[in-house]
Design a protein around this motif. Structure first.
Motif, PDB file in Angstrom:
ATOM      1  N   ILE A 139       0.847  -1.207   0.000  1.00  0.00           N
ATOM      2  CA  ILE A 139       0.000   0.000   0.000  1.00  0.00           C
ATOM      3  C   ILE A 139       0.879   1.252   0.000  1.00  0.00           C
ATOM      4  CG2 ILE A 139      -1.630   1.339   1.382  1.00  0.00           C
ATOM      5  CD1 ILE A 139      -2.827  -1.373   2.279  1.00  0.00           C
ATOM      6  N   ALA A 140       1.964   1.244   0.766  1.00  0.00           N
ATOM      7  CA  ALA A 140       2.847   2.411   0.864  1.00  0.00           C
ATOM      8  C   ALA A 140       3.496   2.738  -0.474  1.00  0.00           C
ATOM      9  CB  ALA A 140       3.913   2.184   1.932  1.00  0.00           C
ATOM     10  N   ILE A 141       3.992   1.727  -1.187  1.00  0.00           N
ATOM     11  CA  ILE A 141       4.678   2.011  -2.449  1.00  0.00           C
ATOM     12  C   ILE A 141       3.675   2.375  -3.542  1.00  0.00           C
ATOM     13  CG2 ILE A 141       4.846  -0.346  -3.357  1.00  0.00           C
ATOM     14  CD1 ILE A 141       7.665   2.256  -3.425  1.00  0.00           C
ATOM     15  N   VAL A 142       2.495   1.776  -3.509  1.00  0.00           N
ATOM     16  CA  VAL A 142       1.457   2.144  -4.484  1.00  0.00           C
ATOM     17  C   VAL A 142       0.980   3.567  -4.211  1.00  0.00           C
ATOM     18  CG1 VAL A 142      -0.895   1.627  -5.268  1.00  0.00           C
ATOM     19  CG2 VAL A 142       0.753  -0.221  -4.983  1.00  0.00           C
ATOM     20  N   ALA A 143       0.796   3.926  -2.945  1.00  0.00           N
ATOM     21  CA  ALA A 143       0.390   5.295  -2.606  1.00  0.00           C
ATOM     22  C   ALA A 143       1.461   6.284  -3.024  1.00  0.00           C
ATOM     23  CB  ALA A 143       0.113   5.408  -1.110  1.00  0.00           C
ATOM     24  N   HIS A 144       2.715   5.910  -2.843  1.00  0.00           N
ATOM     25  CA  HIS A 144       3.807   6.792  -3.237  1.00  0.00           C
ATOM     26  C   HIS A 144       3.812   7.007  -4.753  1.00  0.00           C
ATOM     27  CE1 HIS A 144       7.688   8.743  -3.211  1.00  0.00           C
ATOM     28  NE2 HIS A 144       8.069   7.923  -4.169  1.00  0.00           N
ATOM     29  N   LEU A 162      20.011  10.774   1.522  1.00  0.00           N
ATOM     30  CA  LEU A 162      21.436  10.483   1.706  1.00  0.00           C
ATOM     31  C   LEU A 162      21.879   9.372   0.759  1.00  0.00           C
ATOM     32  CD1 LEU A 162      21.733  10.678   5.590  1.00  0.00           C
ATOM     33  CD2 LEU A 162      22.545  12.328   3.904  1.00  0.00           C
ATOM     34  N   LEU A 163      21.051   8.358   0.608  1.00  0.00           N
ATOM     35  CA  LEU A 163      21.353   7.272  -0.317  1.00  0.00           C
ATOM     36  C   LEU A 163      21.354   7.781  -1.756  1.00  0.00           C
ATOM     37  CD1 LEU A 163      21.962   4.264  -0.083  1.00  0.00           C
ATOM     38  CD2 LEU A 163      19.542   3.822  -0.415  1.00  0.00           C
ATOM     39  N   ARG A 164      20.395   8.631  -2.083  1.00  0.00           N
ATOM     40  CA  ARG A 164      20.361   9.223  -3.429  1.00  0.00           C
ATOM     41  C   ARG A 164      21.597  10.079  -3.682  1.00  0.00           C
ATOM     42  NH1 ARG A 164      14.073  11.187  -3.673  1.00  0.00           N
ATOM     43  NH2 ARG A 164      13.193   9.184  -4.306  1.00  0.00           N
ATOM     44  N   PRO A 198      15.678   2.501 -11.733  1.00  0.00           N
ATOM     45  CA  PRO A 198      15.803   1.083 -11.360  1.00  0.00           C
ATOM     46  C   PRO A 198      16.232   0.871  -9.903  1.00  0.00           C
ATOM     47  CG  PRO A 198      17.602   1.741 -12.805  1.00  0.00           C
ATOM     48  CD  PRO A 198      16.671   2.905 -12.717  1.00  0.00           C
ATOM     49  N   LEU A 199      16.726   1.902  -9.257  1.00  0.00           N
ATOM     50  CA  LEU A 199      17.160   1.777  -7.867  1.00  0.00           C
ATOM     51  C   LEU A 199      16.047   2.101  -6.868  1.00  0.00           C
ATOM     52  CD1 LEU A 199      20.642   3.487  -8.179  1.00  0.00           C
ATOM     53  CD2 LEU A 199      20.153   1.047  -8.077  1.00  0.00           C
ATOM     54  N   VAL A 200      14.825   2.336  -7.366  1.00  0.00           N
ATOM     55  CA  VAL A 200      13.738   2.746  -6.480  1.00  0.00           C
ATOM     56  C   VAL A 200      13.443   1.688  -5.413  1.00  0.00           C
ATOM     57  CG1 VAL A 200      11.759   1.920  -7.823  1.00  0.00           C
ATOM     58  CG2 VAL A 200      11.541   3.961  -6.449  1.00  0.00           C
ATOM     59  N   ALA A 201      13.539   0.430  -5.772  1.00  0.00           N
ATOM     60  CA  ALA A 201      13.276  -0.629  -4.787  1.00  0.00           C
ATOM     61  C   ALA A 201      14.281  -0.560  -3.650  1.00  0.00           C
ATOM     62  CB  ALA A 201      13.310  -1.997  -5.451  1.00  0.00           C
ATOM     63  N   PHE A 211       6.573  -4.788  -4.979  1.00  0.00           N
ATOM     64  CA  PHE A 211       5.729  -3.998  -5.879  1.00  0.00           C
ATOM     65  C   PHE A 211       6.463  -2.822  -6.525  1.00  0.00           C
ATOM     66  CE2 PHE A 211       2.141  -6.423  -5.333  1.00  0.00           C
ATOM     67  CZ  PHE A 211       1.052  -5.868  -5.976  1.00  0.00           C
ATOM     68  N   ALA A 212       7.711  -2.613  -6.217  1.00  0.00           N
ATOM     69  CA  ALA A 212       8.436  -1.472  -6.776  1.00  0.00           C
ATOM     70  C   ALA A 212       8.649  -1.596  -8.277  1.00  0.00           C
ATOM     71  CB  ALA A 212       9.774  -1.306  -6.070  1.00  0.00           C
ATOM     72  N   PHE A 213       8.626  -2.810  -8.792  1.00  0.00           N
ATOM     73  CA  PHE A 213       8.883  -3.010 -10.215  1.00  0.00           C
ATOM     74  C   PHE A 213       7.627  -3.318 -11.023  1.00  0.00           C
ATOM     75  CE2 PHE A 213      13.034  -4.051  -8.303  1.00  0.00           C
ATOM     76  CZ  PHE A 213      13.754  -3.047  -8.902  1.00  0.00           C
ATOM     77  N   VAL A 214       6.464  -3.147 -10.415  1.00  0.00           N
ATOM     78  CA  VAL A 214       5.219  -3.357 -11.162  1.00  0.00           C
ATOM     79  C   VAL A 214       5.130  -2.258 -12.216  1.00  0.00           C
ATOM     80  CG1 VAL A 214       2.710  -3.370 -10.967  1.00  0.00           C
ATOM     81  CG2 VAL A 214       4.091  -4.491  -9.222  1.00  0.00           C
ATOM     82  N   PRO A 215       4.932  -2.629 -13.468  1.00  0.00           N
ATOM     83  CA  PRO A 215       5.011  -1.637 -14.554  1.00  0.00           C
ATOM     84  C   PRO A 215       4.027  -0.479 -14.456  1.00  0.00           C
ATOM     85  CG  PRO A 215       4.955  -3.866 -15.435  1.00  0.00           C
ATOM     86  CD  PRO A 215       4.739  -3.974 -13.970  1.00  0.00           C
ATOM     87  N   PHE A 216       2.804  -0.703 -13.994  1.00  0.00           N
ATOM     88  CA  PHE A 216       1.817   0.370 -13.999  1.00  0.00           C
ATOM     89  C   PHE A 216       2.079   1.431 -12.940  1.00  0.00           C
ATOM     90  CE2 PHE A 216      -0.158  -2.730 -11.125  1.00  0.00           C
ATOM     91  CZ  PHE A 216      -0.531  -1.922 -10.064  1.00  0.00           C
ATOM     92  N   LEU A 217       3.036   1.213 -12.043  1.00  0.00           N
ATOM     93  CA  LEU A 217       3.346   2.226 -11.043  1.00  0.00           C
ATOM     94  C   LEU A 217       4.157   3.381 -11.621  1.00  0.00           C
ATOM     95  CD1 LEU A 217       4.066   0.113  -7.842  1.00  0.00           C
ATOM     96  CD2 LEU A 217       1.996   1.322  -8.481  1.00  0.00           C
ATOM     97  N   GLY A 218       4.906   3.115 -12.666  1.00  0.00           N
ATOM     98  CA  GLY A 218       5.582   4.189 -13.382  1.00  0.00           C
ATOM     99  C   GLY A 218       6.913   4.648 -12.828  1.00  0.00           C
TER     100      GLY A 218
END
Length: 186
Positions: free
Chosen positions: A33-38, A136-138, A93-96, A82-89
């Motif tokens: 839910i958190a990553i989809v909401a984001h 910081l990671l970014r 590639p490092l988002v996960a 769910f970070a790599f589900v295509p419809f999330l946009g």
């Protein structure tokens, strides 16, 4: 072979511990839910880190409701799944990896904590530091790759402080929601 049923069987019926299944699924579903909401919720705030409100609220709810100390890691598992589900946009590639880190940081803080008196304050600050680890990671990835995230290009200091503050507020919201729900359903 006399046609009668045997009294003993080698195979035992496997009983599922539904409480354990639910305890594992709740943080995973909250992470999803958190990553989809984001990915899908766009507010007009235009402030870096504003998704820390809902992200950290859900992470702290997952951490608080679970009886196991693995809840934050399970939340991160849901985020990564769910970070790599295509419809999330997500285009990065490092988002996960970036959005898994707050759960890992909070999980490590929970393992190291033996506080009982100031637990809410501890988890609020730990949540703020966990969400503040994202810019910081970014920044570290940007220094190694030469490509900085757009929020860090404008003002790295403001971005880090903003992520920290939204992480703190989200953590307090999550802890407040947990304790309020605990009193209501008691």
């Amino acid at each position: 072979m006399n046609g009668k049923l045997q009294q003993k069987s080698i195979l035992k019926v496997s009983q599922i511990n539904y409480a354990l299944v639910i305890e594992v699924l709740i943080p995973i579903v909250l992470g999803i839910i958190a990553i989809v909401a984001h990915a899908r919720y766009r507010s007009g705030m235009n402030l870096p880190g504003h998704h820390g409100l809902e992200f950290m609220a859900l992470l702290l709810i997952a951490q608080s409701t679970g009886k196991t100390k693995w809840s934050a890691y399970l939340f991160s598992l849901g985020v990564a799944a769910f970070a790599f589900v295509p419809f999330l946009g997500f285009k990065n590639p490092l988002v996960a990896l970036i959005y898994v880190v707050p759960g890992v940081v909070l999980g490590l803080a929970g393992l190291l904590s033996s506080l009982t008196k100031y637990k809410i304050l501890f988890y609020a600050i730990a949540g703020a530091l966990a969400y503040g680890s994202i810019p910081l990671l970014r920044l570290i990835f940007g220094l190694f790759t030469g490509v900085l995230h757009k929020s860090l290009l404008a003002s790295p200091g403001f971005t880090i402080i903003s992520f920290f503050m939204f992480g703190l507020m989200g953590s307090l919201i999550g802890l407040g929601a947990y304790h309020l729900g605990k009193k209501i359903f008691k």
